[in-house]
Every structure is written in C-alpha cells, then in structure tokens.
Write a protein that holds these residues in place. Structure first.
Motif, short mmCIF file in Angstrom:
data_model
loop_
_atom_site.label_atom_id
_atom_site.label_comp_id
_atom_site.label_asym_id
_atom_site.label_seq_id
_atom_site.Cartn_x
_atom_site.Cartn_y
_atom_site.Cartn_z
N TYR A 41 0.86 -1.19 0.00
CA TYR A 41 0.00 0.00 0.00
C TYR A 41 0.89 1.24 0.00
CZ TYR A 41 -3.38 -3.52 1.47
OH TYR A 41 -4.16 -4.64 1.54
N ILE A 42 0.90 1.98 -1.11
CA ILE A 42 1.84 3.09 -1.31
C ILE A 42 1.06 4.37 -1.57
CG2 ILE A 42 3.64 4.01 -2.83
CD1 ILE A 42 4.33 1.06 -3.49
N CYS A 43 1.37 5.41 -0.79
CA CYS A 43 0.88 6.76 -1.08
C CYS A 43 2.09 7.62 -1.43
CB CYS A 43 0.13 7.36 0.10
SG CYS A 43 -0.47 9.05 -0.23
N ASN A 44 2.19 8.00 -2.69
CA ASN A 44 3.33 8.78 -3.18
C ASN A 44 2.84 10.17 -3.53
OD1 ASN A 44 5.73 9.66 -4.22
ND2 ASN A 44 5.73 8.30 -6.00
N SER A 45 3.00 11.12 -2.60
CA SER A 45 2.48 12.48 -2.83
C SER A 45 3.61 13.41 -3.26
CB SER A 45 1.81 13.01 -1.56
OG SER A 45 2.70 13.02 -0.46
N ASN A 216 -2.34 1.83 7.06
CA ASN A 216 -1.54 0.73 6.51
C ASN A 216 -0.74 1.18 5.28
OD1 ASN A 216 -4.03 1.03 5.19
ND2 ASN A 216 -3.94 -1.05 4.35
N PHE A 217 -0.98 2.41 4.82
CA PHE A 217 -0.23 2.91 3.67
C PHE A 217 1.15 3.41 4.09
CE2 PHE A 217 -4.03 2.62 1.28
CZ PHE A 217 -3.68 2.75 -0.07
N ARG A 218 2.13 3.10 3.27
CA ARG A 218 3.46 3.69 3.44
C ARG A 218 3.46 5.03 2.72
NH1 ARG A 218 8.83 1.22 2.72
NH2 ARG A 218 9.18 2.57 4.52
N GLU A 219 3.87 6.06 3.46
CA GLU A 219 3.83 7.42 2.94
C GLU A 219 5.19 7.82 2.36
OE1 GLU A 219 1.23 9.42 2.82
OE2 GLU A 219 -0.06 9.13 4.56
N PHE A 220 5.18 8.30 1.12
CA PHE A 220 6.37 8.85 0.48
C PHE A 220 6.01 10.29 0.10
CE2 PHE A 220 6.26 4.32 -0.15
CZ PHE A 220 7.56 3.90 0.09
N THR A 221 6.56 11.26 0.84
CA THR A 221 6.11 12.64 0.73
C THR A 221 7.28 13.58 0.46
OG1 THR A 221 6.41 13.22 3.06
CG2 THR A 221 4.37 12.06 2.49
N MET A 222 6.98 14.87 0.29
CA MET A 222 8.02 15.88 0.13
C MET A 222 8.78 16.11 1.44
SD MET A 222 8.03 16.68 -3.04
CE MET A 222 8.96 18.22 -3.20
#
Length: 529
Positions: A41-45, A216-222
């Motif tokens: 589960y990936i959130c790439n903002s 459960n999402f892995r966060e990839f943010t600025m």
C-alpha cells in the motif's frame, strides 16, 4: 480495454513519444518487490507538475492486462531488473483519476457512487456471471470476484486527494470517499483482492486526530520520500545530461529549478520546469504559472503568530525550523504556523531539510512566486525593500558607501519586527532582502570558502555580465573597517582570482548601541602574483 479497468498503455506511450523523456522506470523495481506484501500500500504524494500522472500511467502500462507493453519498456532501466518479465502485463489494473471523475458529477457524494458504478460495470463485462445487477459497492464486488476465481488487482488512484482539495467544505462527500478507500484498502478482506495499491496526489493520507485514515499505507512525501526520492523529480545527473543535449547552461538551470533536497538525493529539480526550459531554450517560471498564486497569498497571509516573520526570513535567504507532525493533511485544518508551512512544503513552495527540520525557499522560480504573492499583500515594508533593491545595488557599484548604509538601515528599521538582530546571521538576512534583485545580475553564494576562511556573502556575476564581483563581510557590533580588513587579512578574494573583472570589497556593520549601520566599499587591486 476499458475506461477504468485495464485501460491500456496509451498514456505511457504518449509520454515516451515526448521530445523529452527521462527514464523513471526504476521505481517499478520497488513496486515489484512489495507486491503482495504488507508494504504493497503506497501513497506517493508530490506537488503539481512533478510527474504524478506520468508515474501512474507507467504503472498501468507495465502491470495491465489487455495490452503488450514490452516495446515501451525493453530499452529502459526496468528491463534489466530480474523481476521485469514476471510482472509485465500480468494483472487486472483499476486506474482512477479522481480529479477527472469529480468534474463529471455535481458533488463528492455523487462522484463516489459514480466511480464505483463505472468500475463495476466494466468488471461485469470482464467477469460475467459473478456480480449481481444490484451490486453497487466496489470493495464487495472485488471480494466476490476473488472468491469466485481468485483474481487479485492492482489499484492505481491518481489525484487521490482531489476531493479534499476541491471540495473542502463537503464533509459528507469526504466521509463517503474515506469509507470507500477503507473498504478497498483496510481490513482482512481487502488483503484478499489487493495485490498492489498505489495512490498519488499532492497531500499525504488524511489524518483524523493523530492517526491516518489509512494507516496501513506507506507514505512517500516531500517531507520524507524515502526509497522513492530519486523518482520525485529530476536528479542532478539527469539534468546535466539534458543540459548537454539541449546546449543549456547547467548552473543557471540549477539556480532556477534545483533546491529540493532529501536524505537520499541532495539535489532534486522541478521536472516540468526543466523540460520546458530545455524545449524553449530559456528560463522562466514555468511551474509557477500552472497554479493560482491567489492560494499562496492566502496561505502566507494567515493570522498565525510568527508566520509572516518566518516567510520574510526565508524570502531573505534564511531557513526556519518547522514541526511537520501536527499537519492533518488537508487544506482546512490549520492550527498554527507550522501547519501552514508544512502545507507549503507539500505544495512545493518550500523545500524541507529532514536532518535539520528546516524549511526554505528552494530556487529562483519559487522565490519569484513568493515575491509576487507578497506584492499583493499589505506587507508594505517588505514590498518597499524589494522594490528599492535595484537602487541599493547601483549605489554599491558607484561605491557610495553612505547610500548603501542608509539603504540597509531603512530595510532593517522598517522590518524590525520581523528581522530582529542578534548575530551576524540575522544581519545576513537583512542584507539578502536589501539586495533582493541582485539575483538578476549575480549568483549569490553564502559562506563561500575563500582564502583562510569563509566570505559571508559573495555576489558572483553571471556569464557575460560586465558588473563587478562583490565580496561582503558582515560585522555585528564591530566596525565596517574591521570587516574590510578581515576580507583582506583572510584573503577572501583569492577564491575569485580566476575572475577577470573588477572586484568590490564591501564591509557592513551594525552598532547595537547606536542601532545604525555603517559601510565601507573598496575596489580590490589585483596583483600579478
């Protein structure tokens, strides 16, 4: 091919046919690695125009059934990865663009119902006889398909946060949307039918109180892009290659579009702006023209204690400590200045140093955007300082030390509530604000290694400029003569010995007792030795 399920590879094919394409397929090695695991589960903002949709189209083209994408990928980085063949065009991919769907309906509640209906209608065609005519809930439909034939899905949601950005006051619509996302991605049943979930937008996953709605999402943010750092924008190596190919000056490209920095990648460039600069053969605020600066003005004008001070300090080249933890990942729940600044980091208006926890204005493109936003506020002293900077620069070239001292004194006096002096670093911020427009002629370098020490500020003329280089030494509660003496004693001009033009030595001091500035300007006489 459908409109929402297995859309094909047309989007990525268009990207590959573009005049400039930079290979970011290495990201697929990471998504292949986590597929079917707890980390799937990936959130790439990331900000606008930082390649979110291109990345989503790449994922859909690589994983989706119903098309043959081998020719699109076989000459790219992912083709050399052992997992390339294993996952190429092997899965049913659901690909949703929430911003597009949102404009089709009158409100967010209707959008949530509409998108589920669209996907379910296509699933009934792909998997006939499994779903009932009455089924309207997408999570239940996917679970039923999995139970019947064991299928698992790759789910890609582009502009996932559009409902939170565009429908800020539609609480019912936001709640309906979050319920849908929880049904798709939370709980044991969702683990049965989700092979990979990739959502991308400007904001991280919405928080409720202190916890993410989808924790459960892995966060990839600025703020922290982790393993995906090199896929947020263009890297220094990629930009150097583009500059060589398009005969553009790398240093000037860096001044305009570099400045974002992460723990794993120290130089990250705005990709949209770099591409446009290469294609047009000139530098401009390309990215800043893609969004409304009315919103930037509104954010920096919010009535939170210390916010204005911090913005002006960053505008003057400084950095400000920011606590990014309390931000609720939406555009309405601001509690303090840190929330506003964190929002500006996610929007790309500020860069963030995770090691020092400091925010700063990343480059010339964004700096110009802030200047335009400030120009439309009631920050009169700051506006006047920026507008007077050309006169101050001319006085420096004319070696009119009294006029320079008066100009700096005026900037400090009129902004004293913002730029309080307590050391030479604070004085440096005032100098940078006073010389704001110097970047039109110069590259400004702080703490430049020179001779036997570090010059406080060096103004290095741009290529083909006939203006003199300027070395500035700052002294707090000491004399301007002492400042110039230090420049000579520590041989700061030695760092510029390859520079062929004139060189000015500028000493600036501030007296704590008289609360006035003094200035000495001398022309450096080069010797043959």
């Amino acid at each position: 091919m459908g409109s929402y399920v297995n859309r094909g590879n047309g989007s990525f094919e268009s990207a590959r046919k573009s005049r400039i394409y930079v290979d970011k397929t290495g990201m697929l090695a990471y998504t292949n690695e986590v597929m079917g695991t707890e980390q799937c589960y990936i959130c790439n903002s990331r900000p606008r125009r930082f390649g979110k949709s291109v990345a989503a189209g790449m994922l859909a083209a690589y994983y989706g059934k119903g098309c043959d994408s081998r020719a699109l990928f076989e000459d790219l980085e992912i083709a050399g990865v052992p997992s390339f063949e294993e996952h190429l065009n092997k899965y049913d991919v659901i690909h949703l663009d929430i911003a597009y769907l949102l404009v089709q309906q009158k409100n967010a509640v209707d959008t949530v119902a509409f998108m589920q209906k669209c996907v379910i209608d296509e699933l009934k065609i792909i998997y006939p006889g499994i779903l009932t005519d009455e089924e309207s809930r997408l999570p239940i439909a996917l679970s039923a398909i999995h139970r019947a034939i064991g299928s698992k899905f790759v789910i890609i949601i582009d502009e996932w946060d559009a409902i939170f950005r565009e429908e800020k006051s539609d609480v019912a619509g936001q709640q309906a949307y979050i319920r849908l996302l929880r049904g798709l991605f939370k709980g044991e049943q969702s683990k049965d039918f989700v092979l990979l979930a990739y959502i991308t937008g400007i904001l991280p996953v919405k928080k409720y109180k202190s916890e993410s709605a989808l924790n459960n999402f892995r966060e990839f943010t600025m703020v922290s892009p982790k393993q995906l750092s090199e896929y947020i924008g263009f890297t220094e190596q990629e930009v150097k290659a583009l500059c060589r190919e398009h005969h553009m000056d790398f240093d000037e490209t860096a001044r305009w579009y570099d400045g974002y920095s992460f723990r794993r990648v120290k130089h990250v460039y705005n990709p949209n702006s770099v591409v446009n600069a290469m294609l047009d053969g000139e530098y401009d605020s390309y990215w800043s023209n893609t969004a409304s600066y009315e919103s930037l003005k509104d954010y920096i004008s919010m009535n939170f204690d210390g916010l204005r001070d911090m913005v002006v300090q960053m505008l003057a080249g400084g950095r400000c400590t920011v606590d990014t933890k309390s931000f609720q990942n939406d555009m309405t729940s601001f509690k303090n200045r840190d929330d506003v600044l964190t929002m500006l980091i996610h929007l790309g208006y500020l860069a963030y140093d995770a090691d020092t926890r400091e925010a700063y204005v990343p480059n010339e493109e964004v700096r110009a955007a802030f200047a335009r936003a400030v120009d439309d506020t009631d920050w009169t002293p700051v506006i006047q300082a920026i507008r007077s900077s050309d006169s101050l620069l001319k006085a420096t070239w004319d070696k009119d030390a009294d006029a320079v001292a008066r100009g700096i004194d005026k900037v400090h006096r009129e902004n004293t509530s913002i730029l309080q002096y307590n050391n030479e670093n604070a004085l440096s911020c005032v100098i940078t604000l006073a010389y704001y427009h110097a970047v039109n002629e110069y590259t400004l370098i702080r703490e430049m290694p020179s001779g036997k020490g570090y010059a406080d500020i060096v103004f290095l003329p741009k290529k083909h400029s006939a203006k003199p280089a300027i070395v500035v030494e700052l002294k707090y509660d000491k004399s301007a003569e002492q400042a110039v003496g230090q420049i000579k004693k520590k041989q700061y001009p030695e760092a510029l010995k390859s520079y062929q033009g004139n060189l000015l030595l500028v000493g600036v001091s501030y007296s704590k007792e008289s609360k006035e500035h003094s200035c000495v300007i001398e022309e450096w006489e080069k010797t043959d030795s």
